[in-house]
Write a protein that holds these residues in place. Structure first.
Motif, PDB file in Angstrom:
ATOM      1  N   ALA A 219      10.301  33.904 -40.739  1.00 55.33           N
ATOM      2  CA  ALA A 219       9.946  32.567 -40.743  1.00 55.33           C
ATOM      3  C   ALA A 219       9.833  31.860 -42.041  1.00 55.33           C
ATOM      4  CB  ALA A 219       8.684  32.466 -39.957  1.00 55.33           C
ATOM      5  N   VAL A 223      12.368  28.875 -43.205  1.00 53.16           N
ATOM      6  CA  VAL A 223      11.925  27.480 -43.962  1.00 53.16           C
ATOM      7  C   VAL A 223      12.636  27.223 -45.326  1.00 53.16           C
ATOM      8  CG1 VAL A 223      10.020  26.284 -44.682  1.00 53.16           C
ATOM      9  CG2 VAL A 223       9.844  27.449 -42.860  1.00 53.16           C
ATOM     10  N   THR A 281       8.998  28.229 -36.703  1.00 51.15           N
ATOM     11  CA  THR A 281       8.864  27.266 -37.476  1.00 51.15           C
ATOM     12  C   THR A 281      10.191  26.058 -37.741  1.00 51.15           C
ATOM     13  OG1 THR A 281       9.939  28.939 -39.093  1.00 51.15           O
ATOM     14  CG2 THR A 281       7.658  28.689 -39.121  1.00 51.15           C
ATOM     15  N   ALA A 285      10.233  22.377 -39.016  1.00 51.93           N
ATOM     16  CA  ALA A 285      10.577  21.899 -40.282  1.00 51.93           C
ATOM     17  C   ALA A 285      11.623  21.019 -40.389  1.00 51.93           C
ATOM     18  CB  ALA A 285      11.113  23.446 -40.958  1.00 51.93           C
TER      19      ALA A 285
END
Length: 992
Positions: A219, A223, A281, A285
């Motif tokens: 994760a 990102v 995420t 994001a």
């Protein structure tokens, strides 16, 4: 793929000469290799589109192993997505290069350097973008990613004489490079976590389970990768660099900021979205930032007075739209996102070309100085109208098809089920309304006849009245892209066919089968499109009210101002930190470094675990005697008040260390230590000439502190070394080096083979540093003066000359009376012998003590001897070549030894042996690392020559100047004294 990349690189290298010879007519010529690459890549795109489900088109993969231990294999892959983006980049690149042929004015052949560099950078950018697209290895993709950032910096800064261009170029480079570094961390984390360093393996449908994808490390890596993509695609809060990049020439904007550079982030998101769209995420994001970017940039576009800035903020808004849709991660959303990408490239490149034509013809892009352009040049208005209508999403253009597909995909996306989908749809609708509004604003600002209240005064403005007719090379590419937007809108199945192969490969288990179509019936997306077009038209109708709603300053702050504040804060912080840590005192800085060296390791030894010491003072009595000699010389050096005597004592310690090396069976180290110590003593002597011969008799408190610090450093080094040697628990790797050197490096001298073959990468870095140090020493001494040889003073000898000269400059009057006869005579005999010895050490070094370093040191000592005997002019006669050329030749030879094996398909620095039978010499074994040793040999000679010319010759010149000034002052004082004495006597006689 490799051939196309090499072809584009070769074209970029030849571009300056093509432009120098053909002028702006060379741009269409440079477009031909891009057209060939586009045709080849497009053929694979068509192959993927026309292949049946049971017999898919083969995916070309090219793999070259290079440093596989660190995952740096060169892997190129041309799948459906890569074919789509590669064809897009090259086709638009061809049209932009043709456009450049009409955009640039023909400069005289002598002043075409800037235009040639621009052409090379544009072609190289197309090549690097193509490499980014086809690179399957993530680290290789990152290399191309950063190359595009550097080339963007050069292209945006085309008008380097303008402060605005320099600032915009630096801003674009800083933001995109920062994002690239963040992405690099994500790539490394992703590769180490998943074990996959290639996109094809990482994004394979069965590569990862959903449980593994939600791992915290993955994760985090996702990102970081997304942040890199967002900075490249100018998504908020990193959006501000793209409007600033409008300082570049318009062809740069038409290529980089519509179809190339900003699409790199879209490409990365499209590549990763099918696999990582299910992570927790991913949507958090991307989607909020994409929606904010779309709405904010669309609103800001309505207040711009520069046509390029209107399009720039429109580009930022559209990129937010595309990134948002691409990140959803469904089959329908990916179809819509890729359609939006293609449509955006067509209409935005067209609009930038039209703005360039307007600027080129009228001399302005200011909307307040344009009025009546549509009536004067209806052709430009028609082209821009088609592109703007596609941007607004009006039927029957392709922009309408793509936008309707996007709205439908968002409304039906399972990952956004519920309120997330509602908010996303609302954001896209609001952003699309603003898109319609700024599309209409652009058309009116550029082509409408303004009313009397406008600054043009009504009617046709002066800039439009005096405008020139645009070149056909500027309008033809724009016409082609505008008509393509209309044709693909009427026949959307063409793009649907080329996008579908990627969707089938990326979503094999998807039950959806979406299609691009001009008419889907009366649907919710169609109703939303009608609302968007109507509301956008009303906003344009009420543009005065909208203008009043605009803030004087951005409500959420100006990102450009924030960027300046951050840079200023970092600058002030660095100044304060530097002022605190770097006090300008070299002794204090060195004492801090040595203090840390003492405290940290000793503290670790005291607090941590320690191995038992196993120490022997010596193996044989001669070793003890040599150690005793070193100790006595070191103690004597501390008591010497004469500087030269102290240097000699320090040199004795070095010679004693050479004896220790020899007694331990390391003749190579002993020889190198002996030569280095001699060279060091010569350098010390050259510097000591400018200092007083003796030091003070009474040491100060500071000198006593330095002495105690030196004692502490020596004791700490001895203790740390002893415990480090005692900590060894396994057999050393050095035991295998002689065998490896003989079998793989074809040399019996393990030390030399280690330096030029086994660990040659380290040596290459060290000699590069050595070159930098040599140049640094010379720059410190010469400062702003040019480093060059002194004039040669040799006179030609004739047969009538009875006394032969001992040195080259013996017959000149230069430095007459300063040459000790015995030194001159001994130099005459020693110099040839020493040079012969240096060559022997050079050629024998692979199997006996010696090598390029030792041979270069002996040759340097011979050159130093000539300098000491004959002065700086003798040095100029001995080495008549520029020192820069010697160093450059040496570094080039070593670099050639590093990279030539790659030409024949071998790894870098691979060695090869050649057996020769030479007359009078016999059998001779030549190995390819000898070329590397040639570079080392020349670099050592060049470095020492640099030192002699700076610390020796330059100081000699300054000393002579000071002596001449002192002599002139004495003469002047003598004359003044005589004059005063004469006047005194004359006065006395007159008084009498």
């Amino acid at each position: 793929m490799t051939i196309i990349l090499c072809l584009l690189i070769a074209t970029a290298a030849a571009a300056p000469w093509v432009i120098r010879g053909l002028g702006r007519r060379g741009f269409p010529v440079l477009a031909l290799p891009l057209a060939a690459g586009a045709a080849w890549t497009g053929s694979h795109l068509v192959g993927h589109a026309t292949a049946g489900p049971g017999a898919p088109h083969p995916v070309p993969v090219e793999r070259f192993e290079w440093m596989p231990a660190v995952h740096l294999d060169i892997v190129l892959r041309l799948g459906p997505l890569e074919s789509l983006f590669g064809t897009l980049v090259l086709v638009v690149g061809v049209l932009v290069l043709v456009y450049c042929g009409g955009y640039f004015h023909d400069a005289p052949p002598g002043k075409r350097r800037r235009m040639g560099s621009f052409a090379a950078q544009m072609v190289m950018f197309a090549g690097s973008m193509y490499g980014l697209v086809v690179a399957d290895n993530m680290l290789l993709m990152y290399v191309f990613w950063e190359i595009t950032s550097v080339l963007s910096f050069l292209l945006v800064g085309y008008y380097a004489e303008r402060a605005s261009s320099r600032r915009s170029a630096g801003q674009a480079l800083l933001v995109t490079t920062m994002g690239g570094l963040v992405m690099l961390v994500g790539i490394i984390l992703m590769g180490h976590t998943t074990g996959s360093w290639e996109f094809s393996a990482l994004t394979a449908p069965d590569a990862q389970s959903w449980a593994e994808l939600n791992d915290p490390a993955i994760a985090t890596a996702v990102v970081l990768l997304v942040l890199g993509a967002l900075t490249k695609s100018a998504i908020a809060p990193f959006h501000f660099w793209l409007p600033g990049a409008m300082a570049a020439p318009t062809p740069v904007s038409a290529f980089l900021h519509s179809a190339a550079m900003v699409k790199a982030g879209v490409f990365l998101v499209a590549r990763l979205s099918p696999t990582f769209g299910a992570t927790e995420t991913w949507h958090l994001a991307i989607i909020p930032l994409g929606l904010v970017t779309m709405v904010m940039a669309g609103w800001m576009a309505l207040r711009q007075k520069d046509l390029k800035l209107v399009l720039a903020y429109g580009t930022v808004s559209q990129l937010g739209f595309i990134i948002t849709v691409a990140s959803i991660g469904t089959r329908a959303a990916m179809l819509a996102a890729l359609a939006l990408t293609l449509g955006h490239a067509m209409f935005k490149a067209t609009l930038f070309m039209i703005v360039g034509a307007i600027d080129h013809s009228t001399g302005t892009r200011d909307v307040r100085q344009l009025s009546g352009l549509g009536a004067r040049r209806p052709q430009l208005a028609i082209i821009a109208g088609l592109a703007a209508a596609s941007m607004a999403g009006a039927p029957p253009l392709f922009g309408f098809v793509a936008k309707e597909a996007a709205l439908g995909a968002v409304l039906e996306a399972d990952p956004l089920r519920g309120m997330p989908g509602v908010f996303t749809a609302i954001g896209l609708v609001v952003g699309s309304i603003l898109t319609v509004a700024y599309s209409l604003y652009f058309m009116r600002a550029a082509f409408a006849t303004k009313p009397q209240t406008h600054s043009s005064g009504g009617g046709t403005s002066r800039a439009v009245e005096e405008m020139r007719r645009p070149s056909p090379l500027m309008t033809a590419p724009a016409w082609l892209l505008a008509v393509a937007g209309l044709a693909t809108g009427l026949l959307p199945g063409l793009y649907d066919a080329v996008i579908r192969p990627y969707l089938v490969a990326a979503f094999p288990d998807s039950a959806d089968d979406p299609h691009l179509a001009l008419w889907h019936g009366f649907t919710v997306p169609l109703a939303l499109t009608a609302v968007i077009l109507l509301t956008g038209a009303i906003m344009h109708w009420q543009r005065t009210l909208v203008r009043e709603l605009q803030f004087e300053k951005p409500a959420l702050g100006d990102a450009d101002v924030a960027y300046d504040w951050i840079l200023d804060f970092a600058r002030r912080l660095s100044l304060r930190v530097t002022a605190f840590t770097q006090r300008g005192s070299l002794p204090l800085t060195e004492a801090t470094i040595l203090g840390v060296f003492i405290l940290l390791p000793i503290a670790a030894l005291v607090v941590g675990d320690r191995d038992d010491l196993r120490m022997e003072l010596w193996d044989t009595a001669p070793q003890g005697a040599a150690a005793l000699l070193i100790i006595i010389a070191a103690l004597a050096a501390t008591r010497m008040r004469n500087r030269l005597s102290g240097v000699i004592m320090v040199g004795v310690t070095g010679y004693g260390l050479a004896i220790v090396f020899a007694l331990y069976g390391a003749p190579d180290l002993a020889l190198t230590q002996l030569l280095v110590e001699t060279i060091t003593m010569v350098v010390f002597v050259l510097v000591l000439r400018t200092l007083p011969p003796k030091t003070t008799d009474q040491p100060t408190g500071l000198e006593r502190a330095r002495a105690w610090l030196a004692v502490a450093v020596g004791a700490a080094a001895a203790v740390i070394g002893a415990f480090a040697m005692a900590a060894r628990g396994t057999d050393p790797v050095s035991g295998e080096i002689p065998r490896i050197a003989l079998e793989d490096g074809h040399g019996a001298n393990a030390v030399n083979v280690l330096l030029v073959d086994i660990r040659a990468w380290d040596t290459f870095g060290e000699i590069s540093v050595l070159v930098i140090v040599a140049v640094g020493i010379a720059s410190l001494v010469f400062r702003t003066h040019t480093v060059h040889n002194l004039p040669r003073v040799t006179t030609r000898r004739t047969r009538r000359e009875r006394n032969p000269r001992w040195l080259a400059t013996s017959g000149s009057r230069v430095d007459a009376g300063r040459r000790p006869l015995m030194v001159v005579v001994s130099t005459r005999f020693l110099f040839p012998s020493m040079m012969a010895l240096s060559l022997y050490l050079f050629f024998a070094g692979h199997n006996a003590p010696g090598g390029g370093f030792a041979g270069g040191l002996v040759a340097s000592l011979a050159i130093t001897l000539r300098y000491l005997a004959g002065g700086r002019y003798e040095l100029a006669e001995t080495i008549p070549w520029s020192t820069d050329k010697i160093l450059g030749t040496g570094l080039g030879a070593s670099a050639l030894a590093v990279f030539w094996p790659m030409i024949v398909g071998w790894p870098p620095l691979a060695s090869h042996i050649v057996d020769l039978e030479l007359p009078l010499i016999g059998e001779m074994h030549l190995v390819s690392p000898l070329l590397f040793d040639v570079g080392v040999y020349l670099i050592v000679i060049g470095t020492v020559t640099y030192i002699l010319r700076s610390l020796g010759g330059r100081i000699d010149v300054e000393t002579d100047r000071r002596a001449e000034r002192a002599r002139s002052r004495r003469v002047a004082l003598t004359k003044l004294g005589r004059t005063r004495q004469f006047r005194y006597k004359s006065g006395k006689e007159a008084a009498k």
